[in-house]
Motif scaffolding. Structure first.
Motif, mmCIF file in Angstrom:
data_model
loop_
_atom_site.group_PDB
_atom_site.id
_atom_site.type_symbol
_atom_site.label_atom_id
_atom_site.label_comp_id
_atom_site.label_asym_id
_atom_site.label_seq_id
_atom_site.Cartn_x
_atom_site.Cartn_y
_atom_site.Cartn_z
ATOM 1 N N ARG A 42 0.816 -1.294 -0.141
ATOM 2 C CA ARG A 42 0.047 -0.193 0.263
ATOM 3 C C ARG A 42 1.041 0.948 0.165
ATOM 4 N N ASP A 43 0.366 1.916 -1.129
ATOM 5 C CA ASP A 43 1.247 3.244 -1.001
ATOM 6 C C ASP A 43 1.033 4.389 0.123
ATOM 7 N N ASP A 44 -0.583 4.301 0.766
ATOM 8 C CA ASP A 44 -1.223 5.245 1.115
ATOM 9 C C ASP A 44 -0.554 4.572 2.522
ATOM 10 N N GLY A 45 -0.670 3.644 3.497
ATOM 11 C CA GLY A 45 -0.074 2.683 4.410
ATOM 12 C C GLY A 45 0.484 3.276 5.229
ATOM 13 N N LYS A 65 8.525 4.983 6.969
ATOM 14 C CA LYS A 65 7.981 6.474 6.664
ATOM 15 C C LYS A 65 7.313 7.434 7.036
#
Length: 84
Positions: A42-45, A65
């Motif tokens: 997931r890019d948004d997690g 991140k």
């Protein structure tokens, strides 16, 4: 590993504590690996709890991140919730 969403029943159950004897076990290592891999898809997690992959255990992973530091981006923080 699939990340589940509401209304999946696993998200409504009370999660079980990780027993002290499970620390260092193959099963716990596999669970944490599966969770880290699911989070990486997931890019948004920035974090994932075990119930989000339909495992009712009190454990979570947090992506590096979230700390906004380049050198932490490939690192994970693991958390195990204490028993009641």
């Amino acid at each position: 590993m699939e990340i589940v969403t509401i209304p999946h029943p696993a998200l409504r159950k009370v999660s079980l504590a990780i027993d002290a004897k499970d620390f260092g076990s193959k099963n716990l290592k596999l669970l944490l690996t599966d969770m880290s891999e699911a989070l990486a898809t997931r890019d948004d997690g920035v974090g994932l709890s075990a119930p989000q992959i339909a495992v009712n255990k009190r454990v979570f992973v947090v992506s590096g991140k979230v700390f906004n530091k380049d050198w932490l981006n490939d690192k994970k923080t693991l958390g195990i919730m204490p028993p009641d």
